[in-house]
Motif scaffolding. Structure first.
Motif, short mmCIF file in Angstrom:
data_model
loop_
_atom_site.label_atom_id
_atom_site.label_comp_id
_atom_site.label_asym_id
_atom_site.label_seq_id
_atom_site.Cartn_x
_atom_site.Cartn_y
_atom_site.Cartn_z
N ILE A 42 0.85 -1.21 0.00
CA ILE A 42 0.00 0.00 0.00
C ILE A 42 0.88 1.25 0.00
N ASN A 43 1.97 1.23 0.74
CA ASN A 43 2.89 2.36 0.77
C ASN A 43 3.46 2.62 -0.63
N ASP A 44 3.91 1.57 -1.31
CA ASP A 44 4.46 1.72 -2.66
C ASP A 44 3.40 2.25 -3.63
N ILE A 45 2.18 1.78 -3.48
CA ILE A 45 1.10 2.24 -4.35
C ILE A 45 0.83 3.72 -4.14
N THR A 46 0.75 4.14 -2.87
CA THR A 46 0.45 5.55 -2.60
C THR A 46 1.60 6.48 -2.98
N LYS A 47 2.77 5.93 -3.15
CA LYS A 47 3.91 6.73 -3.61
C LYS A 47 4.03 6.72 -5.14
N GLY A 48 3.14 5.95 -5.81
CA GLY A 48 3.15 5.88 -7.26
C GLY A 48 4.21 4.94 -7.81
N LYS A 49 4.79 4.09 -6.96
CA LYS A 49 5.86 3.18 -7.39
C LYS A 49 5.32 1.85 -7.91
N ARG A 50 4.04 1.57 -7.65
CA ARG A 50 3.48 0.28 -8.00
C ARG A 50 2.06 0.49 -8.53
N ASN A 51 1.70 -0.28 -9.53
CA ASN A 51 0.34 -0.23 -10.06
C ASN A 51 -0.60 -1.02 -9.15
N ILE A 52 -1.89 -0.77 -9.31
CA ILE A 52 -2.89 -1.46 -8.50
C ILE A 52 -3.53 -2.56 -9.34
N PRO A 53 -3.31 -3.83 -8.98
CA PRO A 53 -3.97 -4.91 -9.72
C PRO A 53 -5.47 -4.92 -9.43
N VAL A 54 -6.22 -5.51 -10.32
CA VAL A 54 -7.69 -5.52 -10.22
C VAL A 54 -8.16 -6.11 -8.90
N SER A 55 -7.56 -7.22 -8.47
CA SER A 55 -8.01 -7.87 -7.23
C SER A 55 -7.84 -6.93 -6.03
N LEU A 56 -6.73 -6.22 -5.97
CA LEU A 56 -6.50 -5.29 -4.87
C LEU A 56 -7.42 -4.07 -5.00
N ALA A 57 -7.64 -3.61 -6.22
CA ALA A 57 -8.53 -2.47 -6.44
C ALA A 57 -9.93 -2.78 -5.92
N LEU A 58 -10.39 -3.99 -6.16
CA LEU A 58 -11.72 -4.38 -5.68
C LEU A 58 -11.79 -4.39 -4.16
N LYS A 59 -10.72 -4.87 -3.50
CA LYS A 59 -10.68 -4.85 -2.02
C LYS A 59 -10.73 -3.42 -1.50
N ILE A 60 -9.94 -2.56 -2.11
CA ILE A 60 -9.87 -1.15 -1.68
C ILE A 60 -11.23 -0.47 -1.88
N GLU A 61 -11.82 -0.67 -3.06
CA GLU A 61 -13.12 -0.06 -3.35
C GLU A 61 -14.18 -0.55 -2.37
N ASN A 62 -14.16 -1.82 -2.06
CA ASN A 62 -15.13 -2.39 -1.12
C ASN A 62 -14.95 -1.77 0.27
N LYS A 63 -13.70 -1.70 0.73
CA LYS A 63 -13.42 -1.18 2.07
C LYS A 63 -13.76 0.31 2.19
N LEU A 64 -13.49 1.08 1.11
CA LEU A 64 -13.75 2.52 1.15
C LEU A 64 -15.14 2.89 0.64
N HIS A 65 -15.94 1.87 0.29
CA HIS A 65 -17.29 2.08 -0.22
C HIS A 65 -17.29 2.97 -1.47
N LEU A 66 -16.34 2.69 -2.37
CA LEU A 66 -16.29 3.40 -3.65
C LEU A 66 -17.05 2.59 -4.68
N GLU A 67 -17.48 3.27 -5.72
CA GLU A 67 -18.17 2.59 -6.82
C GLU A 67 -17.24 1.55 -7.43
N GLU A 68 -17.76 0.35 -7.68
CA GLU A 68 -16.95 -0.73 -8.23
C GLU A 68 -16.35 -0.33 -9.58
N GLY A 69 -15.06 -0.54 -9.71
CA GLY A 69 -14.37 -0.24 -10.96
C GLY A 69 -13.70 1.12 -11.00
#
Length: 160
Positions: A42-69
Motif C-alpha cells: 500500500i505504501n508503494d502504491i500511494t507513492k506511485g511506485k506500483r500499479n494497483i492490480p484488479v483484485s486489490l482495487a476491488l478490495k480497496i473499493e469495497n473497504k472505502l465504499h467506492l463505486e466498483e471499478g
C-alpha cells in the motif's frame, strides 16, 4: 465511474488513494492490514511506485465504499497516459543543452503541456542553434504567439 474522480484522469491512482485515506483519517498500515495486504504494498502504491492490480482495487473499493471499478478505471487511464507520453515526439535533444533545463530532468519534460515555458526558457537563455530547433519543433507561428503574448505588467503605485 464517480464524476468527482474524472478530474483525476491520468494521475496515478495511488496518489488518489493516499488523498482518500487522509480525507477519511485512515492510516496506511492499519488500512492495509484490514484488507489483508502488506503495508509496504500500500505504501508503494500511494507513492506511485506500483500499479494497483484488479483484485486489490476491488478490495480497496469495497473497504472505502467506492463505486466498483473506480480504481481500475483510474489505473487504466493512468496507463493510457503513460503510454501516450512514451510515443511523444521530442525535439532534437542533442542540440538543446541540459543546462537550459537545470531545474528539471530534460527527459521528464512534457514538451506539449509545457510548451510556453520551454519556448520562453530557450529564447531567454538559449543560443541561436537552440532557438532554431525550438522554432522547428513547435513551428514559427506558435513560437511567435508565445513570445508576443502579453506579459504581466509590473505592479505600479498609484499617484495620489
Amino acid at each position: 465511474m464517480n464524476s468527482k474522480l474524472i478530474k483525476y484522469k491520468g494521475i496515478h491512482p495511488g496518489i488518489i488513494l493516499e488523498r482518500e485515506l487522509k480525507k477519511r483519517s485512515l492510516k496506511k498500515r492499519p488500512f492495509a492490514l484490514s484488507i489483508g495486504e502488506y503495508p509496504q504494498i500500500i505504501n508503494d502504491i500511494t507513492k506511485g511506485k506500483r500499479n494497483i492490480p484488479v483484485s486489490l482495487a476491488l478490495k480497496i473499493e469495497n473497504k472505502l465504499h467506492l463505486e466498483e471499478g473506480t480504481i481500475v478505471l483510474l489505473q487504466s487511464y493512468y496507463d493510457i497516459e503513460k503510454e501516450k507520453s512514451k510515443s511523444q515526439i521530442l525535439p532534437n535533444l542533442s542540440i538543446l543543452r541540459k543546462s537550459l533545463f537545470w531545474d528539471t530532468e530534460i527527459h521528464n519534460i512534457d514538451w506539449n503541456k509545457q510548451s510556453k515555458a520551454v519556448i520562453n526558457r530557450v529564447f531567454e537563455r538559449g543560443n541561436e542553434e537552440e532557438k532554431k530547433e525550438i522554432e522547428r519543433f513547435y513551428g514559427k507561428r506558435k513560437v511567435e504567439t508565445v513570445l508576443n503574448a502579453q506579459k504581466t505588467k509590473p505592479m505600479q503605485l498609484h499617484k495620489p
